[in-house]
Scaffold this motif. Sequence first.
Motif, PDB file in Angstrom:
ATOM      1  N   LEU A 120       0.831  -1.210   0.000  1.00 38.41           N
ATOM      2  CA  LEU A 120       0.000   0.000   0.000  1.00 38.41           C
ATOM      3  C   LEU A 120       0.864   1.257   0.000  1.00 38.41           C
ATOM      4  O   LEU A 120       0.541   2.242  -0.665  1.00 38.41           O
ATOM      5  CB  LEU A 120      -0.942   0.008   1.203  1.00 38.41           C
TER       6      LEU A 120
ATOM      7  N   HIS B  67      -0.309   7.302  -6.941  1.00 46.10           N
ATOM      8  CA  HIS B  67      -1.605   7.775  -7.434  1.00 46.10           C
ATOM      9  C   HIS B  67      -1.931   7.117  -8.770  1.00 46.10           C
ATOM     10  O   HIS B  67      -1.125   7.127  -9.686  1.00 46.10           O
ATOM     11  CB  HIS B  67      -1.566   9.293  -7.589  1.00 46.10           C
TER      12      HIS B  67
ATOM     13  N   LEU C 136      -5.954   3.639   2.650  1.00 46.51           N
ATOM     14  CA  LEU C 136      -5.818   3.914   1.224  1.00 46.51           C
ATOM     15  C   LEU C 136      -6.848   4.929   0.746  1.00 46.51           C
ATOM     16  O   LEU C 136      -8.049   4.667   0.812  1.00 46.51           O
ATOM     17  CB  LEU C 136      -5.990   2.613   0.426  1.00 46.51           C
TER      18      LEU C 136
ATOM     19  N   ASP D  67      -9.117   7.232  -5.507  1.00 43.52           N
ATOM     20  CA  ASP D  67      -8.917   8.278  -6.510  1.00 43.52           C
ATOM     21  C   ASP D  67     -10.237   8.994  -6.816  1.00 43.52           C
ATOM     22  O   ASP D  67     -11.215   8.368  -7.205  1.00 43.52           O
ATOM     23  CB  ASP D  67      -8.347   7.661  -7.788  1.00 43.52           C
TER      24      ASP D  67
ATOM     25  N   LYS E 192      -5.874   3.880  -6.257  1.00 41.52           N
ATOM     26  CA  LYS E 192      -5.322   4.733  -5.209  1.00 41.52           C
ATOM     27  C   LYS E 192      -5.362   6.197  -5.628  1.00 41.52           C
ATOM     28  O   LYS E 192      -4.983   6.569  -6.732  1.00 41.52           O
ATOM     29  CB  LYS E 192      -3.884   4.334  -4.892  1.00 41.52           C
TER      30      LYS E 192
END
Length: 141
Positions: free
Chosen positions: A17, A22, A61, A64, A137
């Motif tokens: 993680l 990104h 986490l 996005d 992410k």
Amino acid sequence: MLKQIPKVLSPELVKVLMEMGHGDELVIADGNYPAAANAQLLVRQDGLGVPELLSAILTLLPIDTYVSSGIALMSVVEGDAEPAIWEEFKTIFSQQSVENDSLEFLERSAFYERGKQAYAILATGEEAIYANIILRKGVVK
């Protein structure tokens, strides 16, 4: 031992993680998913179910928000009922303040192809069908 790291997250998974950037994607796969055949990086999580792992991962986490959907599920094959586990996912999203109104649904083959591009695949022992999920992410704001 660290504070505030959910106990179900192994050191290996926390490292994964942390390494992700990104836009990188993570597949949390049920027990039927061809994880070993499709993974660039395979992390075994055999003793865990997808909801338990999803809930723990979402504490760390960010999802996005710069894309139309940061979460993808495998579409149900025609004739199959909507899986009960999806209600568990929606509850988890709500608890973690993750928007679930922009979920993306991918046909099975498309889900597998996208999974092959994921940064990592987590192979769980989940027995529920259609419990596969892709997380994209985001950035920490």
